[in-house]
Enzyme design. Structure first.
Site, short mmCIF file in Angstrom:
data_model
loop_
_atom_site.label_atom_id
_atom_site.label_comp_id
_atom_site.label_asym_id
_atom_site.label_seq_id
_atom_site.Cartn_x
_atom_site.Cartn_y
_atom_site.Cartn_z
N GLY A 101 0.77 -1.11 0.16
CA GLY A 101 0.01 -0.14 0.18
C GLY A 101 0.79 1.20 0.19
CG MET A 140 -2.33 -7.29 -7.19
SD MET A 140 -1.24 -5.87 -8.32
CE MET A 140 -0.66 -6.84 -9.15
CB ILE A 154 -9.27 -9.23 -13.15
CG1 ILE A 154 -7.87 -9.09 -14.07
CG2 ILE A 154 -10.33 -8.59 -14.45
CD1 ILE A 154 -7.33 -9.89 -14.59
CG LEU A 208 -6.35 -5.64 -18.16
CD1 LEU A 208 -6.67 -5.47 -16.26
CD2 LEU A 208 -5.81 -7.01 -17.98
NE ARG A 234 -11.93 -12.75 -12.27
CZ ARG A 234 -10.94 -12.39 -11.97
NH1 ARG A 234 -11.05 -11.98 -11.45
NH2 ARG A 234 -9.62 -12.94 -12.98
CD GLU A 292 3.98 3.16 -9.25
OE1 GLU A 292 3.14 3.01 -8.26
OE2 GLU A 292 4.60 2.59 -10.46
CG ASN A 302 1.08 4.23 -6.13
OD1 ASN A 302 1.52 4.65 -6.59
ND2 ASN A 302 1.86 2.33 -6.38
CG HIS A 333 -0.94 -0.56 -15.75
ND1 HIS A 333 -1.22 -1.75 -15.91
CD2 HIS A 333 0.11 -0.27 -16.80
CE1 HIS A 333 -0.11 -3.13 -16.19
NE2 HIS A 333 0.29 -1.01 -17.18
C1 GRF Z 1 2.74 -0.41 -7.77
O1 GRF Z 1 4.58 -1.28 -8.62
C2 GRF Z 1 1.86 0.26 -9.05
O2 GRF Z 1 2.58 1.03 -10.21
C3 GRF Z 1 0.78 -1.36 -9.38
O3 GRF Z 1 1.37 -2.13 -8.06
C4 GRF Z 1 2.76 -1.89 -7.69
C5 GRF Z 1 2.48 -1.85 -5.82
O4 GRF Z 1 1.94 -0.21 -5.46
N1 GRF Z 1 -0.08 -0.75 -8.82
P1 GRF Z 1 2.15 -0.30 -3.29
O5 GRF Z 1 3.32 -0.33 -3.07
O6 GRF Z 1 1.48 -1.32 -2.86
O7 GRF Z 1 0.80 0.95 -3.92
#
Ligand code: GRF
Length: 198
Positions: A13, A91, A93, A145, A66, A175, A15, A110
């Site tokens: 997490g 992660m 879909i 996607l 899903r 990011e 981001n 992404h």
């Molecule tokens: C990052 O590379 C992001 O681009 C992708 O997931 C990876 C890990 O993200 N979406 P985080 O550190 O869990 O935010």
């Protein structure tokens, strides 16, 4: 009135932390929930430490169902009524039903310069292609996607000797700069793309 932001994660997490830390002061949005498909995701503890409500639903018991998994997601999201959903290292879909239900309100980051390298292993694919540049993209999420309208991109040059790990390490700080900048603009209703370096 602040926009209410739910953040979906699957891992550490980083981001999510960057997004949550950016939503302070006169920022037009506030985090209202951090949600994960993995109850062991490291980002959940970070969210709790930041005072953000969390929820987690292990997707594994649902197998290929899903829709069943997304019923849990939607129930938790309905509780907090988000205006915006940020996928941040999430992660799983999402089905077309889910993206339709939250249409126009879901963002994702992404790790490639979309439309190049949708899907997984983006760093290795950029290296294998001999690309001179690589980067990350923040986009609106649609049923296709990694395919929605681009809201921001950050570019890096690929140096001799770079590996998937060194590219990921170079990109992550960018990011953490790009995603919060796009969210602040998106929360104001501005979809003008942001490009880094400026
Ligand atoms: C990052 O590379 C992001 O681009 C992708 O997931 C990876 C890990 O993200 N979406 P985080 O550190 O869990 O935010």
């Amino acid at each position: 009135m602040s926009k209410r932001v739910a953040i979906l994660i699957s891992g550490c997490g980083s981001n999510m932390v960057a997004l949550a830390q950016s939503m302070q002061g006169d920022h037009p949005a506030r985090p209202v929930l951090v949600l994960s498909n993995d109850p062991e995701a490291g980002g959940l503890a970070k969210a709790r430490d930041m005072g953000i409500a969390t929820a987690a639903f292990d997707h594994k018991p649902f197998g290929k169902d899903r829709a069943g998994f997304e019923e849990e997601l939607n129930a938790a999201l309905q509780q907090v009524q988000p205006d915006i959903i940020c996928l941040a290292g999430f992660m799983r879909i999402l089905t077309a039903d889910f993206t339709a239900k939250w249409d126009g309100r879901i963002l994702n980051i992404h790790p490639s310069l979309l439309p190049k390298y949708k899907g997984l292993h983006t760093h290795a694919r950029a290296l294998a292609a001999g690309d001179a540049e690589h980067g990350c993209t923040v986009h609106e999420v649609t049923s296709a996607l990694d395919d929605g309208p681009i809201l921001g991109q950050a570019r890096i040059t690929i140096a001799p000797g770079d590996t998937p790990d060194t590219l990921a390490a170079k990109l992550l700080p960018l990011e953490h700069q790009l995603y919060p900048a796009v969210l602040a603009r998106f929360a104001e209703g501005d979809r003008t793309p942001i490009y880094l370096p400026a």
